[in-house]
Design a protein around this motif. Structure first.
Motif, PDB file in Angstrom:
ATOM      1  N   ILE A 183      -2.959  17.115  35.691  1.00 27.46           N
ATOM      2  CA  ILE A 183      -4.005  17.676  36.562  1.00 27.46           C
ATOM      3  C   ILE A 183      -5.384  17.375  36.004  1.00 27.46           C
ATOM      4  O   ILE A 183      -6.293  16.959  36.724  1.00 27.46           O
ATOM      5  N   LEU A 184      -5.558  17.588  34.668  1.00 28.51           N
ATOM      6  CA  LEU A 184      -6.842  17.314  34.043  1.00 28.51           C
ATOM      7  C   LEU A 184      -7.227  15.842  34.196  1.00 28.51           C
ATOM      8  O   LEU A 184      -8.366  15.506  34.493  1.00 28.51           O
ATOM      9  N   SER A 185      -6.263  14.965  34.030  1.00 24.23           N
ATOM     10  CA  SER A 185      -6.530  13.539  34.145  1.00 24.23           C
ATOM     11  C   SER A 185      -6.979  13.170  35.549  1.00 24.23           C
ATOM     12  O   SER A 185      -7.899  12.381  35.746  1.00 24.23           O
ATOM     13  N   LEU A 186      -6.321  13.780  36.558  1.00 19.63           N
ATOM     14  CA  LEU A 186      -6.679  13.501  37.944  1.00 19.63           C
ATOM     15  C   LEU A 186      -8.079  14.011  38.262  1.00 19.63           C
ATOM     16  O   LEU A 186      -8.853  13.360  38.961  1.00 19.63           O
ATOM     17  N   ILE A 187      -8.427  15.201  37.740  1.00 21.82           N
ATOM     18  CA  ILE A 187      -9.754  15.761  37.994  1.00 21.82           C
ATOM     19  C   ILE A 187     -10.832  14.871  37.391  1.00 21.82           C
ATOM     20  O   ILE A 187     -11.839  14.553  38.022  1.00 21.82           O
ATOM     21  N   CYS A 188     -10.593  14.447  36.132  1.00 13.80           N
ATOM     22  CA  CYS A 188     -11.572  13.587  35.465  1.00 13.80           C
ATOM     23  C   CYS A 188     -11.727  12.263  36.189  1.00 13.80           C
ATOM     24  O   CYS A 188     -12.824  11.745  36.353  1.00 13.80           O
ATOM     25  N   ASP A 219     -12.832   8.704  29.382  1.00  8.55           N
ATOM     26  CA  ASP A 219     -12.669   8.560  27.937  1.00  8.55           C
ATOM     27  C   ASP A 219     -13.374   9.725  27.273  1.00  8.55           C
ATOM     28  O   ASP A 219     -14.611   9.750  27.190  1.00  8.55           O
ATOM     29  N   PRO A 220     -12.642  10.753  26.815  1.00  6.26           N
ATOM     30  CA  PRO A 220     -13.300  11.927  26.248  1.00  6.26           C
ATOM     31  C   PRO A 220     -14.149  11.606  25.029  1.00  6.26           C
ATOM     32  O   PRO A 220     -15.060  12.349  24.696  1.00  6.26           O
ATOM     33  N   SER A 221     -13.910  10.496  24.362  1.00  5.81           N
ATOM     34  CA  SER A 221     -14.711  10.166  23.186  1.00  5.81           C
ATOM     35  C   SER A 221     -16.151   9.816  23.564  1.00  5.81           C
ATOM     36  O   SER A 221     -17.064   9.906  22.745  1.00  5.81           O
ATOM     37  N   ILE A 222     -16.365   9.414  24.836  1.00  7.51           N
ATOM     38  CA  ILE A 222     -17.712   9.082  25.288  1.00  7.51           C
ATOM     39  C   ILE A 222     -18.631  10.288  25.150  1.00  7.51           C
ATOM     40  O   ILE A 222     -19.787  10.171  24.786  1.00  7.51           O
ATOM     41  N   ASP A 223     -18.104  11.478  25.425  1.00 10.79           N
ATOM     42  CA  ASP A 223     -18.928  12.674  25.454  1.00 10.79           C
ATOM     43  C   ASP A 223     -18.910  13.416  24.122  1.00 10.79           C
ATOM     44  O   ASP A 223     -19.472  14.487  24.011  1.00 10.79           O
ATOM     45  N   PHE A 231     -40.775  10.459  41.769  1.00 11.21           N
ATOM     46  CA  PHE A 231     -39.898  11.340  40.998  1.00 11.21           C
ATOM     47  C   PHE A 231     -38.445  11.118  41.400  1.00 11.21           C
ATOM     48  O   PHE A 231     -38.113  11.025  42.575  1.00 11.21           O
ATOM     49  N   TRP A 232     -37.569  11.007  40.393  1.00 12.59           N
ATOM     50  CA  TRP A 232     -36.119  10.950  40.605  1.00 12.59           C
ATOM     51  C   TRP A 232     -35.486  12.117  39.849  1.00 12.59           C
ATOM     52  O   TRP A 232     -35.786  12.327  38.677  1.00 12.59           O
ATOM     53  N   PRO A 233     -34.620  12.898  40.502  1.00 11.40           N
ATOM     54  CA  PRO A 233     -34.073  14.103  39.864  1.00 11.40           C
ATOM     55  C   PRO A 233     -33.155  13.792  38.684  1.00 11.40           C
ATOM     56  O   PRO A 233     -32.581  12.703  38.582  1.00 11.40           O
ATOM     57  N   TYR A 234     -33.017  14.772  37.821  1.00  9.73           N
ATOM     58  CA  TYR A 234     -32.171  14.668  36.633  1.00  9.73           C
ATOM     59  C   TYR A 234     -30.693  14.670  37.018  1.00  9.73           C
ATOM     60  O   TYR A 234     -30.279  15.346  37.964  1.00  9.73           O
ATOM     61  N   TYR A 235     -29.893  13.905  36.274  1.00 12.31           N
ATOM     62  CA  TYR A 235     -28.439  14.022  36.391  1.00 12.31           C
ATOM     63  C   TYR A 235     -27.802  13.717  35.047  1.00 12.31           C
ATOM     64  O   TYR A 235     -28.380  13.008  34.208  1.00 12.31           O
ATOM     65  N   TYR A 236     -26.606  14.256  34.835  1.00 14.06           N
ATOM     66  CA  TYR A 236     -25.848  14.020  33.607  1.00 14.06           C
ATOM     67  C   TYR A 236     -24.386  13.869  34.004  1.00 14.06           C
ATOM     68  O   TYR A 236     -23.759  14.821  34.463  1.00 14.06           O
ATOM     69  N   ASN A 237     -23.857  12.669  33.840  1.00 11.31           N
ATOM     70  CA  ASN A 237     -22.459  12.388  34.127  1.00 11.31           C
ATOM     71  C   ASN A 237     -21.675  12.512  32.815  1.00 11.31           C
ATOM     72  O   ASN A 237     -21.710  11.627  31.966  1.00 11.31           O
ATOM     73  N   LYS A 238     -20.986  13.628  32.639  1.00 12.08           N
ATOM     74  CA  LYS A 238     -20.267  13.856  31.390  1.00 12.08           C
ATOM     75  C   LYS A 238     -19.112  12.878  31.211  1.00 12.08           C
ATOM     76  O   LYS A 238     -18.658  12.639  30.093  1.00 12.08           O
ATOM     77  N   THR A 239     -18.645  12.316  32.299  1.00 15.45           N
ATOM     78  CA  THR A 239     -17.546  11.358  32.209  1.00 15.45           C
ATOM     79  C   THR A 239     -17.987  10.072  31.511  1.00 15.45           C
ATOM     80  O   THR A 239     -17.287   9.536  30.654  1.00 15.45           O
ATOM     81  N   THR A 240     -19.151   9.572  31.884  1.00 15.74           N
ATOM     82  CA  THR A 240     -19.653   8.329  31.305  1.00 15.74           C
ATOM     83  C   THR A 240     -20.657   8.569  30.188  1.00 15.74           C
ATOM     84  O   THR A 240     -21.016   7.633  29.474  1.00 15.74           O
ATOM     85  N   GLY A 241     -21.132   9.812  30.056  1.00 13.87           N
ATOM     86  CA  GLY A 241     -22.153  10.113  29.059  1.00 13.87           C
ATOM     87  C   GLY A 241     -23.533   9.633  29.460  1.00 13.87           C
ATOM     88  O   GLY A 241     -24.460   9.616  28.641  1.00 13.87           O
ATOM     89  N   LEU A 242     -23.730   9.273  30.744  1.00 12.84           N
ATOM     90  CA  LEU A 242     -24.999   8.722  31.210  1.00 12.84           C
ATOM     91  C   LEU A 242     -25.913   9.843  31.704  1.00 12.84           C
ATOM     92  O   LEU A 242     -25.495  10.702  32.484  1.00 12.84           O
ATOM     93  N   ILE A 243     -27.167   9.812  31.256  1.00 13.90           N
ATOM     94  CA  ILE A 243     -28.168  10.801  31.649  1.00 13.90           C
ATOM     95  C   ILE A 243     -29.331  10.064  32.288  1.00 13.90           C
ATOM     96  O   ILE A 243     -29.881   9.128  31.700  1.00 13.90           O
ATOM     97  N   GLY A 244     -29.706  10.473  33.497  1.00 15.06           N
ATOM     98  CA  GLY A 244     -30.748   9.749  34.210  1.00 15.06           C
ATOM     99  C   GLY A 244     -31.760  10.645  34.879  1.00 15.06           C
ATOM    100  O   GLY A 244     -31.676  11.877  34.838  1.00 15.06           O
ATOM    101  N   GLY A 245     -32.716  10.007  35.534  1.00 16.04           N
ATOM    102  CA  GLY A 245     -33.812  10.691  36.203  1.00 16.04           C
ATOM    103  C   GLY A 245     -35.130  10.107  35.737  1.00 16.04           C
ATOM    104  O   GLY A 245     -35.216   9.431  34.707  1.00 16.04           O
ATOM    105  N   ARG A 246     -36.185  10.369  36.511  1.00 18.79           N
ATOM    106  CA  ARG A 246     -37.491   9.819  36.150  1.00 18.79           C
ATOM    107  C   ARG A 246     -37.963  10.384  34.810  1.00 18.79           C
ATOM    108  O   ARG A 246     -37.996  11.589  34.611  1.00 18.79           O
ATOM    109  N   GLY A 247     -38.294   9.500  33.906  1.00 23.06           N
ATOM    110  CA  GLY A 247     -38.744   9.894  32.579  1.00 23.06           C
ATOM    111  C   GLY A 247     -37.626  10.072  31.580  1.00 23.06           C
ATOM    112  O   GLY A 247     -37.893  10.301  30.392  1.00 23.06           O
ATOM    113  N   SER A 248     -36.376   9.953  32.020  1.00 19.49           N
ATOM    114  CA  SER A 248     -35.252  10.146  31.096  1.00 19.49           C
ATOM    115  C   SER A 248     -35.303   9.140  29.953  1.00 19.49           C
ATOM    116  O   SER A 248     -34.841   9.423  28.841  1.00 19.49           O
ATOM    117  N   VAL A 249     -35.881   7.966  30.212  1.00 17.38           N
ATOM    118  CA  VAL A 249     -36.063   6.946  29.186  1.00 17.38           C
ATOM    119  C   VAL A 249     -37.527   6.881  28.757  1.00 17.38           C
ATOM    120  O   VAL A 249     -37.859   6.964  27.576  1.00 17.38           O
TER     121      VAL A 249
END
Length: 396
Positions: free
Chosen positions: A9-14, A25-29, A111-129
């Motif tokens: 179930i956990l694998s399917l949700i992820c 890949d849980p090691s990403i996070d 302006f682009w809103p903040y987001y954080y994808n825990k699956t890929t470890g990617l964090i984005g939005g305007r000014g995130s970089v």
């Protein structure tokens, strides 16, 4: 092989919540910092990115950041640069410190809103970089070194870097500002130390002609025609601008062109906004080349009763050499401008930060969580190394 129900179930949700191009890949996070520090840098970065702070509208993020730093037992000063726009200076037990760590809190539009994808470890939005991706790890890095370096650290976060650097200029000209031996600037540098960046010269070509009906163009003077001719001269000049082995070619970008009011009206006014990135030489040298290449166009339009003017965006600055002699860091040069030349003084200067300039200013601006965490460690390593270098120079 059959998986236990809970694991399945956990694998399917992820899988369902992930990018379809990558498996979970849980090691990403996983964290490369202590859990508390990882949480602190992610929280601080999120709060900064969530607040829209396009240049000219930095009041909210500046005041929030000042409040945050006060809660962390920093003494905080707000320097008003213009109405409702503040630089944020923070320090510990003493105002005059050896080291200043700095970046900017304004961003480009939109302006682009903040987001954080825990699956890929990617964090984005305007000014995130660019450049809240530097601000957050800088603060966490300094916070962890205050006791070790006896509070000989200051933080400065400025406004206006994206549109000419009025924030850093204001701080540099501040009568009551401290002087520093070492200044570490934060920008997206792919986590490499920058050995220098190109210079800058900005200008406008402004043309005034005479309006007329397009059926009788000889009764007017087309500002658009004159501007096209002037830009043709600039295309010729681009092949003869100074270059260097370190920075490559000087480039000239026609960033914006405006002219006329309608297709059936001879254009009365026109202008082009142009940015030159200097790989060698001085702003004065290139300014002279531009004037020389446009002198005939200017004379011709004036003979017809029109005008051609050049409007310079400040004095500009030549290529900027930056200290990068720190063991253990990769190095590079960059083509973009920074606040490094806007802070006067005889200090060692370093330019470093997580993330890539290639995604900055875009709708896909983002970096990995691990880049933020690694930046905390890298800033600490850089601060300590710079401090030791400064101590050795004083002994010698």
């Amino acid at each position: 092989m059959l998986l236990p129900p809970g694991v399945l179930i956990l694998s399917l949700i992820c899988w369902a919540s992930a990018d379809q191009t990558a498996l979970y890949d849980p090691s990403i996070d996983s964290s490369i910092l202590p859990i508390s520090e990882s949480a602190d840098v992610i929280y601080l970065h999120r709060k900064l990115v969530e607040q829209e702070s396009i240049t000219g509208n930095e009041e909210g993020v500046g005041k929030w950041l000042a409040s945050y730093l006060k809660e962390k037992n920093f003494t905080v000063e707000l320097q008003e640069v213009s109405s409702k726009r503040y630089n944020v200076l923070a320090y510990g037990k003493k105002r005059e410190t050896t080291i200043l760590v700095t970046s900017h809190i304004d961003t480009v539009p939109p302006f682009w809103p903040y987001y954080y994808n825990k699956t890929t470890g990617l964090i984005g939005g305007r000014g995130s970089v660019d450049a809240k991706g530097s601000v957050a790890p800088q603060i966490i890095a300094v916070q962890g070194l205050r006791e070790q370096l006896q509070d000989d650290l200051s933080l400065l976060f400025v406004v206006g870097e994206e549109t000419g650097g009025d924030g850093m200029h204001a701080f540099s000209d501040w009568d009551d500002r401290p002087n520093y031996d070492i200044v570490i600037f934060g920008e997206p540098t792919e986590s490499k130390l920058v050995c220098g960046h190109k210079g800058m010269l900005g200008f406008k070509i402004k043309v005034k002609g005479k309006a007329a009906h397009s059926g009788y163009p000889w009764l007017g003077v087309s500002a658009n025609d004159v501007l096209v001719e002037a830009l043709g001269k600039m295309l010729e000049l681009r092949q003869h601008l100074p270059w260097s082995e370190k920075y490559g070619n000087t480039t000239m970008n026609f960033g914006r062109i405006d002219g006329g009011v309608a297709a059936n009206v001879v254009a009365e006014t026109a202008e082009a906004r142009i940015a030159v990135r200097l790989a060698a030489g001085t702003p004065g040298l290139v300014r002279g080349q531009i004037i020389e290449h446009l002198k005939d166009v200017k004379a011709n339009v004036e003979d017809q009763g029109g005008e051609l003017e050049l409007e310079w965006s400040g004095e500009g600055y030549p290529p900027v050499n930056i200290d990068c002699d720190v063991e253990g860091f990769e190095t590079l040069t960059v083509n973009y401008g920074t606040d490094v030349p806007n802070l006067s003084g005889d200090h060692k200067k370093f330019l470093f930060g997580p993330g890539s300039i290639f995604v900055a200013h875009s709708d896909h601006e983002a970096l990995k969580k691990k880049e933020l965490e690694q930046a905390v460690l890298d800033y600490r390593r850089l601060i300590i190394a710079a401090s030791k270098m400064d101590h050795q120079e004083r002994v010698l």
